[in-house]
Each structure stands twice: as structure tokens, then as C-alpha cells.
Design an enzyme around this catalytic site. Sequence first.
Site, PDB file in Angstrom:
ATOM      1  N   PRO A  87       3.867  -0.038  13.135  1.00 29.62           N
ATOM      2  CA  PRO A  87       4.770  -1.017  13.748  1.00 29.62           C
ATOM      3  C   PRO A  87       6.010  -0.293  14.282  1.00 29.62           C
ATOM      4  CG  PRO A  87       4.186  -1.590  11.466  1.00 29.62           C
ATOM      5  CD  PRO A  87       3.809  -0.168  11.683  1.00 29.62           C
ATOM      6  N   THR A  88       6.536  -0.755  15.412  1.00 25.83           N
ATOM      7  CA  THR A  88       7.741  -0.144  15.966  1.00 25.83           C
ATOM      8  C   THR A  88       8.549  -1.206  16.698  1.00 25.83           C
ATOM      9  OG1 THR A  88       8.587   1.682  17.329  1.00 25.83           O
ATOM     10  CG2 THR A  88       6.637   0.534  18.138  1.00 25.83           C
ATOM     11  N   TYR A  89       9.845  -0.941  16.848  1.00 26.23           N
ATOM     12  CA  TYR A  89      10.710  -1.889  17.551  1.00 26.23           C
ATOM     13  C   TYR A  89      11.766  -1.103  18.325  1.00 26.23           C
ATOM     14  CZ  TYR A  89      13.971  -1.045  13.675  1.00 26.23           C
ATOM     15  OH  TYR A  89      14.801  -0.455  12.753  1.00 26.23           O
ATOM     16  N   ASP A 118       7.112  -4.704  18.239  1.00 23.82           N
ATOM     17  CA  ASP A 118       7.686  -6.004  17.905  1.00 23.82           C
ATOM     18  C   ASP A 118       8.372  -6.520  19.164  1.00 23.82           C
ATOM     19  OD1 ASP A 118       8.952  -8.231  16.927  1.00 23.82           O
ATOM     20  OD2 ASP A 118      10.004  -7.205  15.304  1.00 23.82           O
ATOM     21  N   ARG A 160       1.519  -5.419  11.597  1.00 20.38           N
ATOM     22  CA  ARG A 160       0.414  -4.861  10.802  1.00 20.38           C
ATOM     23  C   ARG A 160      -0.826  -5.752  10.902  1.00 20.38           C
ATOM     24  NH1 ARG A 160       4.841  -4.002   6.907  1.00 20.38           N
ATOM     25  NH2 ARG A 160       5.492  -1.808   7.081  1.00 20.38           N
ATOM     26  N   ASP A 186       7.107   4.325  11.430  1.00 19.10           N
ATOM     27  CA  ASP A 186       7.622   5.382  12.309  1.00 19.10           C
ATOM     28  C   ASP A 186       8.844   6.103  11.747  1.00 19.10           C
ATOM     29  OD1 ASP A 186       9.543   3.437  12.626  1.00 19.10           O
ATOM     30  OD2 ASP A 186       9.239   3.137  14.777  1.00 19.10           O
ATOM     31  N   ASP A 187       9.309   5.730  10.553  1.00 21.83           N
ATOM     32  CA  ASP A 187      10.438   6.454   9.956  1.00 21.83           C
ATOM     33  C   ASP A 187       9.990   7.307   8.768  1.00 21.83           C
ATOM     34  OD1 ASP A 187       9.839   4.358   8.292  1.00 21.83           O
ATOM     35  OD2 ASP A 187      11.890   3.642   8.063  1.00 21.83           O
ATOM     36  N   GLU A 273       2.935  -5.083  -0.267  1.00 20.46           N
ATOM     37  CA  GLU A 273       1.848  -4.174  -0.630  1.00 20.46           C
ATOM     38  C   GLU A 273       0.947  -4.796  -1.699  1.00 20.46           C
ATOM     39  OE1 GLU A 273       5.478  -1.779   0.579  1.00 20.46           O
ATOM     40  OE2 GLU A 273       5.048  -3.482  -0.736  1.00 20.46           O
TER      41      GLU A 273
END
Length: 323
Positions: A87-89, A118, A160, A186-187, A273
Site C-alpha cells: 500500500p502507498t499514498y 490510496d 491490502r 513502503d517504509d 494482523e
Amino acid sequence: MKSALFTRFFILLPWILIVIIMLDVDTRRPVPPLTPRPYFSPYAVGRGGARLPLRRGGPAHGTQKRNQSRPQPQPEPQLPTIYAITPTYSRPVQKAELTRLANTFRQVAQLHWILVEDAAARSELVSRFLARAGLPSTHLHVPTPRRYKRPGLPRATEQRNAGLAWLRQRHQHQRAQPGVLFFADDDNTYSLELFQEMRTTRKVSVWPVGLVGGRRYERPLVENGKVVGWYTGWRADRPFAIDMAGFAVSLQVILSNPKAVFKRRGSQPGMQESDFLKQITTVEELEPKANNCTKVLVWHTRTEKVNLANEPKYHLDTVKIEV
């Protein structure tokens, strides 16, 4: 006259004797057996460019002899594909984060990157980035509803789930090939060793995560090859007290559980999770990786918040640069 003839005779006599002796020796040699010799054709090329002999007895005879003496090579088993859902924004460090991730993924064999924005539409920045990344990838987008963007609520749920839906649709009408899925935010920063570990996942595999939960690391506790508890800084009573970066799932498990998704309703913060894993496995079935969960191979690094205090309100530069 006679003396001249005798002189010539005695001059030629040694040479005549030599010729007679040579002829006598050659006729006494044994005759070699008449066996067919291999004929090297310039058009028959073997492995490494070497010429192969063609039998005089016919091409079928020669082929049969070669097949009997050299076993046929067995096909190598197919390498399971690793599917990474990210996922990325949009934010100032987005391209920098994705660049670091792509540089890692590019070194992993048989990896497919599913990048989910997003957003209501795919952005030009991410589209251009993926086109130049040199990776097998899929670019998706789905916006997070505004009511779920409040602080403290789970993030990246819709993204996701979009990645999971794409995987199930892709393999809906075909036999699923061996594969493994993991969620690559992504972090995070990844060791290449982690991908070797997760590729052998049979159902659900787990490993430690560094720099998470207010601790240097969190990890599953393992005894006799089985997960028996959790070393964590927050709520060890969770069914699966693990970070999103700390597990991988077999593709077959994802396809066999089509209703397994990340939930919004009834899910508490920090329980994403656990809520997901409860739908597909049990703690007893978890497969410890990374030397029985004693090696950290992924870190939740998080890029430092960027200081843009001096950035002008309006664009003043003469050129427009993508960052």
C-alpha cells in the site's frame, strides 16, 4: 662395352635391392580390420559447439546409441513466485520510499510487485516510477473512505484487500502455480536473505521484525520448532502478536480461503494482523523462519518526517522537478 655395362649394373644393384626389401616388408604387414569409422559432419553440432560423429549405419542407429549412453536431463522445479503487496499514498517521501523498495525487489528472482495507491485514480508519479522500475508489477488504486482516516484507526485496509482480490481473480480460472504472498509496506527495509526464507513457506511462516512496537525488535518465541508465545512491547495477549512485516502466506492458502480479508468492522487498532491470520491458520501451524526466529531480516525503519518549512507557497523555480 662390357665393362661399361658392368659398371652401370653395379651402380644400380644397391638401389634394386633396397626396393625389393621394402616391398617384401610391406606385404608382410597384417591387414587392419575393416571397421566403420565415425564421420564428423560440419552440420552436426553438439553441446559447447563440438561436432558430433554421424554413424555410417544410419541416423537412427546413431541416435539410439547416444540416447542409451546419456540419460535425459530432468526439468528443474519451478521457483515459487513471491507476491509483494505494497500500500502507498501521496506524500513528500513517497518516491524515495518506493525507490528503496524497488532497488531491493529488483535483486529478487521471480517476484511480482502489487502496488496499491490510496487514491481515486492512479497517479502519474507512481505510474512513471513503475514503468522505469524494471520489475514485474501490477498498479492498482482504491481510496480509503474519509471516515476511516481518523487517527488511531487501522490504515491501508482497503489497499491490502484490493491486492488480495487481484490475486484471487488472477488465479480464478487457472491452476495456481507455487507462490508466496507477503505485505511489504513502503517504509520497511528488507534483507535479501528474508526472501530466501519465505519462499519455502508451506502455509504461514513467521519471523522477527526490527525497530517496532517501541522495542529494538519483536519476535515469535519458539520451542522445539514451534511458536509458543511472543516477545512484544504491546499486548502480548493478542492471538498473533506480530507486525504486518513479520509473516508470509502461501498462495494456495489465500486461494483456499476466499473470504479471508482485513476487516474494518469489529477490528480494534493493532489487531489487523491477528484478525486476518485467525481466518487462515492457528499458532500451532506457524512455520518459524530466520533461524527459529532469532535473526532480524526486516526493519520498520520509517523515513524521518521531512522539514519543508522553507518551501515556498507558490512554485518559484523555472523548472518543475519531480521529487
